[in-house]
Design a protein around this motif. Structure first.
Motif, PDB file in Angstrom:
ATOM      1  N   THR A  55       1.131   1.044   1.442  1.00 40.77           N
ATOM      2  CA  THR A  55       1.535   2.218   2.220  1.00 40.77           C
ATOM      3  C   THR A  55       0.364   3.135   2.527  1.00 40.77           C
ATOM      4  N   THR A 103      12.810   1.781   0.229  1.00 40.90           N
ATOM      5  CA  THR A 103      11.765   2.759   0.526  1.00 40.90           C
ATOM      6  C   THR A 103      11.973   4.070  -0.231  1.00 40.90           C
ATOM      7  N   HIS A 151       3.533  -4.386   0.296  1.00 47.55           N
ATOM      8  CA  HIS A 151       3.931  -3.096  -0.264  1.00 47.55           C
ATOM      9  C   HIS A 151       2.881  -2.008  -0.025  1.00 47.55           C
ATOM     10  N   GLY A 187      -0.905   3.440  -6.708  1.00 48.27           N
ATOM     11  CA  GLY A 187      -0.680   3.453  -5.275  1.00 48.27           C
ATOM     12  C   GLY A 187      -1.666   2.597  -4.513  1.00 48.27           C
ATOM     13  N   ALA A 223       4.069   1.136   7.418  1.00 45.85           N
ATOM     14  CA  ALA A 223       4.267   0.245   6.281  1.00 45.85           C
ATOM     15  C   ALA A 223       5.378  -0.759   6.572  1.00 45.85           C
ATOM     16  N   TYR A 261       8.633   7.789   4.232  1.00 48.16           N
ATOM     17  CA  TYR A 261       7.953   6.490   4.114  1.00 48.16           C
ATOM     18  C   TYR A 261       7.127   6.245   5.376  1.00 48.16           C
ATOM     19  N   GLU A 275       7.775   2.152  -4.960  1.00 54.45           N
ATOM     20  CA  GLU A 275       7.461   1.510  -3.689  1.00 54.45           C
ATOM     21  C   GLU A 275       6.217   2.096  -3.057  1.00 54.45           C
ATOM     22  N   CYS A 276       5.987   3.369  -3.256  1.00 53.45           N
ATOM     23  CA  CYS A 276       4.774   3.985  -2.725  1.00 53.45           C
ATOM     24  C   CYS A 276       3.669   4.094  -3.774  1.00 53.45           C
ATOM     25  N   HIS A 277       4.051   4.392  -5.016  1.00 55.81           N
ATOM     26  CA  HIS A 277       3.055   4.677  -6.051  1.00 55.81           C
ATOM     27  C   HIS A 277       2.743   3.480  -6.941  1.00 55.81           C
ATOM     28  N   ILE A 304      -0.546   5.330   0.403  1.00 53.53           N
ATOM     29  CA  ILE A 304      -0.253   6.535  -0.389  1.00 53.53           C
ATOM     30  C   ILE A 304      -0.916   6.421  -1.758  1.00 53.53           C
TER      31      ILE A 304
END
Length: 258
Positions: free
Chosen positions: A120, A95, A118, A108, A88, A84, A100-102, A122
């Protein structure tokens, strides 16, 4: 706003339309405590059928994408995910969630998570849609995804890969990404009401308020969540909430879910 106005505002979703209307038109004193599932439902919540259908596999993969430890009945990780981004804002267990990332919308940094707490940076997984599930396994096991077989087995990870390959929906067709609200007219309210009253109401009640996740006077029903977080609730309708004895609508068309 009168009832007709609420209906027009809510009609953007099929299955969600009735939820959003009930959330805004029914008095708040009809709520009840959420029901816990019993031991006899454990197999439905955490198990797998002997001959899994594609629809079951997609929903199971979607629940792992949402929250894998709840979906698989595994211990939740305590430390922050080492992959992670340090820049962020989120911390700890959360995480480790794929979403949470996508993002709930699978886009994302290009989607709803392009800003806010949220974010990141990513990229999403939408670009992997359509690739053979088996070919995605190496990516899902690389250093950016430090999930051990004890966390998620290869069989379970293949469900995630199948979900990414065949189970993603481009929500930009029915969610306004500037306001995070549904686009009026994107669904069929009458069809959504029929589906809700004959399936979802078994647990949520005909008015959508038989389960209340709020605290004190701050009520939080399935309808209020559908209004405020349509992208997240679309995932729950499609795949069910991880760890809960909840039906999902994978056997229904996308239009029935939208």
């Amino acid at each position: 706003m009168n009832f007709r106005g609420l209906m027009l505002k809510s009609a953007a979703f099929g299955a969600l339309a009735a939820l959003m209307i009930s959330a805004q038109t029914v008095a708040a004193d009809v709520s009840a405590e959420p029901q816990e599932h019993g031991a006899n439902q454990q197999e439905f919540v955490h198990g797998a059928p002997q001959l899994p259908s594609l629809e079951w596999t997609l929903a199971a993969g979607g629940r792992i994408y949402d929250n894998w430890w709840e979906a698989l009945d595994r211990p939740a990780p305590e430390a922050i995910n080492p992959a992670y981004p340090v820049s962020a804002e989120q911390k700890g267990t959360g995480t480790w969630r794929c979403k949470e990332c996508h993002g709930w919308d699978y886009l994302g940094a290009e989607g709803i998570y392009r800003q806010g707490s949220h974010f990141t940076g990513i990229k999403g997984v939408m670009g992997m849609r359509g690739r053979p599930a088996e070919s995605l396994m190496a990516t899902l096991r690389d250093g950016n995804h430090p999930y051990t077989p004890e966390m998620i087995t290869d069989e379970e990870m293949l469900r995630v890969a199948t979900f990414i390959s065949e189970g993603l929906t481009d929500m930009r067709a029915f969610v306004d990404y500037e306001t995070r609200t549904v686009i009026p007219g994107a669904g069929d309210f009458t069809r959504g009401r029929a589906i809700f009253q004959t399936t979802c109401a078994a647990c949520h009640g005909f008015d959508g308020r038989a389960m209340d996740w709020g605290e004190g006077e701050a009520h939080n029903f399935v309808g209020t969540e559908a209004t405020e977080l349509p992208d997240e609730v679309y995932n729950k309708i499609s795949n069910a909430h991880p760890g809960a004895a909840m039906i999902n609508m994978r056997a229904f068309s996308v239009q029935d879910r939208v």
